[in-house]
Design an enzyme around this catalytic site. Structure first.
Site, PDB file in Angstrom:
ATOM      1  CG  HIS A  55     -16.566  10.885 -14.350  1.00 42.08           C
ATOM      2  ND1 HIS A  55     -17.549  11.855 -14.411  1.00 42.08           N
ATOM      3  CD2 HIS A  55     -17.120   9.763 -14.883  1.00 42.08           C
ATOM      4  CE1 HIS A  55     -18.640  11.337 -14.936  1.00 42.08           C
ATOM      5  NE2 HIS A  55     -18.407  10.075 -15.239  1.00 42.08           N
ATOM      6  CB  CYS A  88      11.830 -12.745   7.955  1.00 39.58           C
ATOM      7  SG  CYS A  88      11.695 -10.964   8.188  1.00 39.58           S
ATOM      8  CE  LYS A 136       0.640 -11.261 -10.609  1.00 39.01           C
ATOM      9  NZ  LYS A 136      -0.072 -10.795  -9.421  1.00 39.01           N
ATOM     10  CD  GLU A 183      -3.324  -9.598 -10.071  1.00 37.16           C
ATOM     11  OE1 GLU A 183      -2.286 -10.268 -10.260  1.00 37.16           O
ATOM     12  OE2 GLU A 183      -3.559  -9.036  -8.985  1.00 37.16           O
ATOM     13  NE  ARG A 224       7.345 -16.183   4.013  1.00 36.24           N
ATOM     14  CZ  ARG A 224       6.786 -17.002   4.897  1.00 36.24           C
ATOM     15  NH1 ARG A 224       6.729 -18.292   4.656  1.00 36.24           N
ATOM     16  NH2 ARG A 224       6.288 -16.539   6.024  1.00 36.24           N
ATOM     17  CE  LYS A 262       3.988 -16.575  -3.363  1.00 34.12           C
ATOM     18  NZ  LYS A 262       3.369 -16.093  -4.619  1.00 34.12           N
ATOM     19  CG  ASN A 312      10.011 -14.815  10.426  1.00 32.90           C
ATOM     20  OD1 ASN A 312      11.129 -14.328  10.317  1.00 32.90           O
ATOM     21  ND2 ASN A 312       9.636 -15.891   9.749  1.00 32.90           N
ATOM     22  N   GLY A 313       7.977 -11.417  12.632  1.00 34.01           N
ATOM     23  CA  GLY A 313       6.897 -10.722  13.313  1.00 34.01           C
ATOM     24  C   GLY A 313       7.345  -9.343  13.766  1.00 34.01           C
ATOM     25  CD1 TRP A 356      10.709  -7.679   2.431  1.00 37.54           C
ATOM     26  CD2 TRP A 356       9.632  -6.999   4.266  1.00 37.54           C
ATOM     27  NE1 TRP A 356       9.864  -6.670   2.062  1.00 37.54           N
ATOM     28  CE2 TRP A 356       9.191  -6.226   3.167  1.00 37.54           C
ATOM     29  CE3 TRP A 356       9.091  -6.744   5.522  1.00 37.54           C
ATOM     30  CZ2 TRP A 356       8.229  -5.232   3.289  1.00 37.54           C
ATOM     31  CZ3 TRP A 356       8.135  -5.730   5.652  1.00 37.54           C
ATOM     32  CH2 TRP A 356       7.710  -4.998   4.539  1.00 37.54           C
ATOM     33  CD  GLU A 371       3.087  -7.812  -7.592  1.00 37.81           C
ATOM     34  OE1 GLU A 371       3.121  -7.708  -6.352  1.00 37.81           O
ATOM     35  OE2 GLU A 371       2.333  -8.615  -8.174  1.00 37.81           O
TER      36      GLU A 371
END
Length: 610
Positions: A507, A2, A488, A484, A27, A605, A102-103, A76, A491
């Site tokens: 397989h 946040c 991308k 990666e 954030r 972020k 935050n936390g 968030w 997300e």
């Protein structure tokens, strides 16, 4: 995950806080809120909170919302859904105390039960609300004392700011595991969880350490340990590119701007670090001499998300160039398996923000057990940078978009420099060293070449966006790039995307190949080209559409595909050029779908909570 802002000084706090929240919205963007202490001899605390974006909060503010002391937050969600009630700041029952946090408070449930037994009416679903009530219940004579007493009951992580109507000349802040920065101005002070909120006003800052509390007034700040004994927290001056935080109006947002900045970012991370005479790299920040470097017998790389995938790319580079066993592991899992820390292993922590909580906790575990750990981080003065024995600053410049692009590129180049230096202290020849330096020097121009393929990649991305599910495949050096690329894509497009080693298709995953499931394949011109082309034929035989990233001259036979020829670098460096092409595919697929590429749903972020 946040954003916190705070202000105390001579200006009206509301506009300053709103501007800071706008810069911190990457954030967290579920909800936002402000608390301001009004003017006068008996100032009242006024709070406005709103689910949604910062613009929704701005539109909902009363016309008269004056006061020169205030705190703000953009959220968030962790505890409770995103709604007006759960938005920060949280207050006590009388409305005298306001807290932004935050936390995660690990023992929040127990504290809520205790407060309920004492007759406190809790109105939100959050863990943060307990902090406001605990501060209000304290009988200490000072606000610092009340915050200290409240935190004595708390287990968990926090970066927090507290205001109290009875103490209108100050804001008290505290940190334990979640970043908090104090910005020093002229007869005013700023508080933030991220430098982005401070850069317009000051570049003189102090980073709180874990376990510290600070009193912030218009004239300065004082820091304490949790028992309120004084500490001496120095300030530092930062050299930042303020324009990188300026709003963008174009469709691709910050992400597109940051993709386009990659040639310059590559030049910055390489500048002054290449020794052409001896075919090696100079990384003085590692704080290791040649004898210590030669004593390394293993390299373990730790990161989360994209940093984990680029760590896998880095491990491949180190094994190939330095001939040292190397591997990458998700930092979020590392300490929970009670790892064996070896004295001759070099541990590498990778984080753009330098505040990723899982990676920071892994660093602390390694240091606690006597291991040597270096950091690859982008933010100077960040918690991971301060916790490590040495490291490599990435010089990517500020990265605002949630999906990492230029930071990932500079991380890869940081690993290339590390692998080169490790290799040249061992058996890598000077000829190979000079070959790699030439390749590194050419990379900024080759990244420019990849960016010229933007229109072609956008056309292909439009078609990929129509699929509900995709495969990304690659072998050896290409596999972490495929991981990666899938990351991308999912997300920012919200499409399902999976990465596999090309050799693993037969397989199991080959059962899912159909006309509705495209495959993005990485086929560089290397020792595995023939094997990769054989896999393309297997996919085509089952009706799977193909997009192939390759090099000019590679013979794909009669494979029908969308072919993208990328610039050819040294084999060890090809992966980063392919990764940049995949960034563009994801960007254009997301914009085709009309999505906000900078603020993908459910993500933020910097992950500062476990």
């Amino acid at each position: 995950m946040c954003g916190i802002v705070g202000y105390i000084g001579t200006q009206q706090a509301g506009p300053v806080l709103l501007e800071g929240l706008g810069r911190l919205e990457h954030r967290g963007y579920d909800s936002a809120g402000l608390a301001v202490l009004g003017p006068g001899a008996n100032p009242a605390l006024r709070t406005v909170k709103k689910a949604g974006r910062v613009r929704d909060l701005r539109e909902g503010l009363p016309k008269r919302f004056s006061g020169k002391v205030g705190i703000g937050h953009t959220r968030w969600a962790t505890h409770g859904p995103a709604n007006d009630v759960n938005a920060h700041p949280h207050t006590d029952a009388k409305g005298d105390v306001a807290v932004v946090h935050n936390g995660i408070i690990d023992n929040a449930a127990a504290l809520r039960h205790r407060l309920a037994r004492e007759g406190v009416d809790l109105v939100s679903d959050t863990d943060t609300e307990v902090l406001a009530h605990l501060v209000a219940l304290s009988s200490a004579d000072t606000l610092e004392g009340r915050v200290s007493e409240a935190l004595a009951f708390v287990e968990g992580t926090y970066g927090l700011a507290v205001m109290h109507a009875d103490f209108p000349d100050r804001i008290v802040v505290a940190r334990n595991g979640s970043p908090l920065i104090i910005g020093v101005g002229d007869k005013e002070m700023h508080i933030a969880s991220d430098l982005a909120a401070l850069v317009r006003y000051t570049t003189t800052v102090a980073h709180l350490e874990d376990g510290e509390i600070a009193t912030v007034t218009a004239g300065g700040f004082t820091t304490y340990r949790s028992d309120l004994s004084h500490t001496d927290r120095p300030t530092t001056s930062l050299d930042l590119d303020l324009s990188a935080y300026d709003p963008v109006g174009e469709e691709g947002g910050y992400m597109q701007r940051e993709i386009l900045d990659q040639p310059a970012a590559a030049e910055r991370v390489l500048r002054g670090r290449l020794d052409e005479r001896f075919g090696t790299a100079h990384l003085g920040g590692l704080n290791m001499d040649a004898r210590e470097t030669r004593a390394i017998r293993r390299v373990k790389i730790l990161g989360c998300g994209s940093a984990y995938y680029v760590g896998q790319m880095g491990a491949s580079l180190i094994e190939e160039l330095a001939r040292i066993p190397a591997d990458a592991e998700a930092a979020s899992e590392f300490r929970y398996r009670d790892p064996v820390i070896e004295h001759d292993t070099l541990y590498v922590a990778v984080s753009q923000s330098g505040e990723t909580i899982d990676t920071l906790l892994a660093v602390q575990e390694i240091r606690r057990k006597g291991g040597r750990v270096i950091g690859l981080v982008n933010v100077v003065g960040s918690a991971i940078a301060r916790a490590c024995d040495g490291g490599i600053y990435l010089h990517a410049g500020p990265e605002v978009a949630v999906a990492s692009t230029k930071a990932l590129t500079t991380m890869y180049l940081g690993f290339a420099l590390l692998a080169l230096q490790l290799g040249r202290t061992r058996d890598l020849s000077i000829a190979d060293g000079k070959r790699l330096i030439a390749g590194l020097q050419a990379l900024p121009g080759q990244i420019e070449e990849v960016l010229t393929l933007d229109e072609r990649l956008a056309t292909i991305a439009t078609r990929l966006a129509e699929a509900d599910s995709l495969f990304f495949i690659g072998r050896v050096r290409g596999y972490p790039v495929a991981r990666e690329g899938a990351q991308k894509f999912k997300e920012i497009t919200y499409r399902h995307a999976e990465a596999y080693q090309t050799s693993e298709l037969k397989h199991g995953p080959l059962a899912l190949i159909s006309a509705d499931v495209p495959t993005v394949a990485l086929v560089p011109d290397d020792e595995l080209t023939d094997r990769n082309v054989a896999a393309l034929h297997e996919i085509q035989a089952r009706g799977g559409p193909l997009v192939v990233l390759t090099h000019a001259g590679v013979d794909l036979g009669d494979v029908e595909c969308e072919r993208i020829d990328l610039p050819r670098s040294e084999r060890e460096l090809d992966p980063i050029l392919m990764a940049i092409a995949l960034q563009l595919l994801a960007l254009h697929a997301a914009t085709t779908l009309g999505l906000d590429v900078d603020k993908p749903r459910n993500l933020a972020k910097s992950v500062t909570v476990e």
